[in-house]
Design a protein around this motif. Structure first.
Motif, PDB file in Angstrom:
ATOM      1  N   UNK A 161      52.763  48.548  24.534  1.00 35.47           N
ATOM      2  CA  UNK A 161      52.136  48.502  25.853  1.00 35.47           C
ATOM      3  C   UNK A 161      52.178  47.095  26.434  1.00 35.47           C
ATOM      4  N   UNK A 162      51.871  46.105  25.618  1.00 37.35           N
ATOM      5  CA  UNK A 162      51.910  44.717  26.080  1.00 37.35           C
ATOM      6  C   UNK A 162      53.312  44.350  26.571  1.00 37.35           C
ATOM      7  N   UNK A 163      54.325  44.754  25.819  1.00 36.67           N
ATOM      8  CA  UNK A 163      55.714  44.470  26.197  1.00 36.67           C
ATOM      9  C   UNK A 163      56.069  45.159  27.518  1.00 36.67           C
ATOM     10  N   UNK A 164      55.685  46.426  27.668  1.00 34.49           N
ATOM     11  CA  UNK A 164      55.974  47.160  28.906  1.00 34.49           C
ATOM     12  C   UNK A 164      55.278  46.516  30.103  1.00 34.49           C
ATOM     13  N   UNK A 165      54.016  46.139  29.926  1.00 33.63           N
ATOM     14  CA  UNK A 165      53.270  45.542  31.029  1.00 33.63           C
ATOM     15  C   UNK A 165      53.852  44.186  31.417  1.00 33.63           C
ATOM     16  N   UNK A 166      54.280  43.407  30.444  1.00 33.43           N
ATOM     17  CA  UNK A 166      54.884  42.103  30.747  1.00 33.43           C
ATOM     18  C   UNK A 166      56.228  42.280  31.472  1.00 33.43           C
ATOM     19  N   UNK A 167      56.995  43.296  31.081  1.00 35.10           N
ATOM     20  CA  UNK A 167      58.258  43.570  31.775  1.00 35.10           C
ATOM     21  C   UNK A 167      58.002  43.880  33.250  1.00 35.10           C
ATOM     22  N   UNK A 168      56.979  44.693  33.514  1.00 30.70           N
ATOM     23  CA  UNK A 168      56.650  45.048  34.899  1.00 30.70           C
ATOM     24  C   UNK A 168      56.174  43.819  35.649  1.00 30.70           C
ATOM     25  N   UNK A 196      38.884  47.017  15.843  1.00 29.22           N
ATOM     26  CA  UNK A 196      39.988  46.069  15.888  1.00 29.22           C
ATOM     27  C   UNK A 196      39.964  45.314  17.208  1.00 29.22           C
ATOM     28  N   UNK A 197      40.207  44.020  17.143  1.00 23.67           N
ATOM     29  CA  UNK A 197      40.355  43.217  18.346  1.00 23.67           C
ATOM     30  C   UNK A 197      41.843  43.093  18.635  1.00 23.67           C
ATOM     31  N   UNK A 221      47.118  39.063  27.549  1.00 25.68           N
ATOM     32  CA  UNK A 221      46.182  37.948  27.474  1.00 25.68           C
ATOM     33  C   UNK A 221      44.718  38.328  27.527  1.00 25.68           C
ATOM     34  N   UNK A 222      44.421  39.604  27.592  1.00 28.23           N
ATOM     35  CA  UNK A 222      43.029  40.063  27.630  1.00 28.23           C
ATOM     36  C   UNK A 222      42.663  40.680  26.292  1.00 28.23           C
ATOM     37  N   UNK A 223      41.450  40.383  25.844  1.00 26.43           N
ATOM     38  CA  UNK A 223      40.956  40.880  24.559  1.00 26.43           C
ATOM     39  C   UNK A 223      40.266  42.229  24.741  1.00 26.43           C
TER      40      UNK A 223
END
Length: 102
Positions: A35-42, A7-8, A13-15
């Motif tokens: 994970x994406x949501x948590x990282x963007x919040x940080x 899966x991609x 923003x990184x693949x």
């Protein structure tokens, strides 16, 4: 033995290409979104710079939440979710068989 899908996914923003059994694809995609949501919040808090530091802070925050969830009453929420998912699959299969009768 089940096949493994490639899966991609995109996180911050990184693949990334991740191997995953087909029956776990939905759970993996939910984990990626979480994970994406948590990282963007940080990142958006402005307190942490650099993707590596953001990833480590997200991992620590998620680990802390997980440890607190397991400790509270000895309840493993992730295990319950997996069990509920398997029960739902069993129910769906039973309904498919019933629908074929009509």
């Amino acid at each position: 033995m089940s096949e493994i899908k490639q899966l991609d996914v995109t996180i911050m923003g990184r693949e990334f290409r991740i191997a995953c059994p087909p029956e776990e694809e939905l759970a993996l995609m939910e984990a990626v979104a979480f994970l994406d949501r948590k990282m963007r919040e940080i990142r958006d808090s402005g307190n942490v710079m650099g993707i590596d530091k953001i990833a480590i802070m997200a991992a620590l925050n998620i680990s802390h939440e997980f440890m607190n969830t397991r400790v509270t009453g000895g309840l493993d929420v992730a295990d319950f979710k997996r069990r509920i998912g398997r029960m739902q699959e069993t129910i769906d299969e039973a309904f498919k068989e019933q629908q074929q009768l009509f």
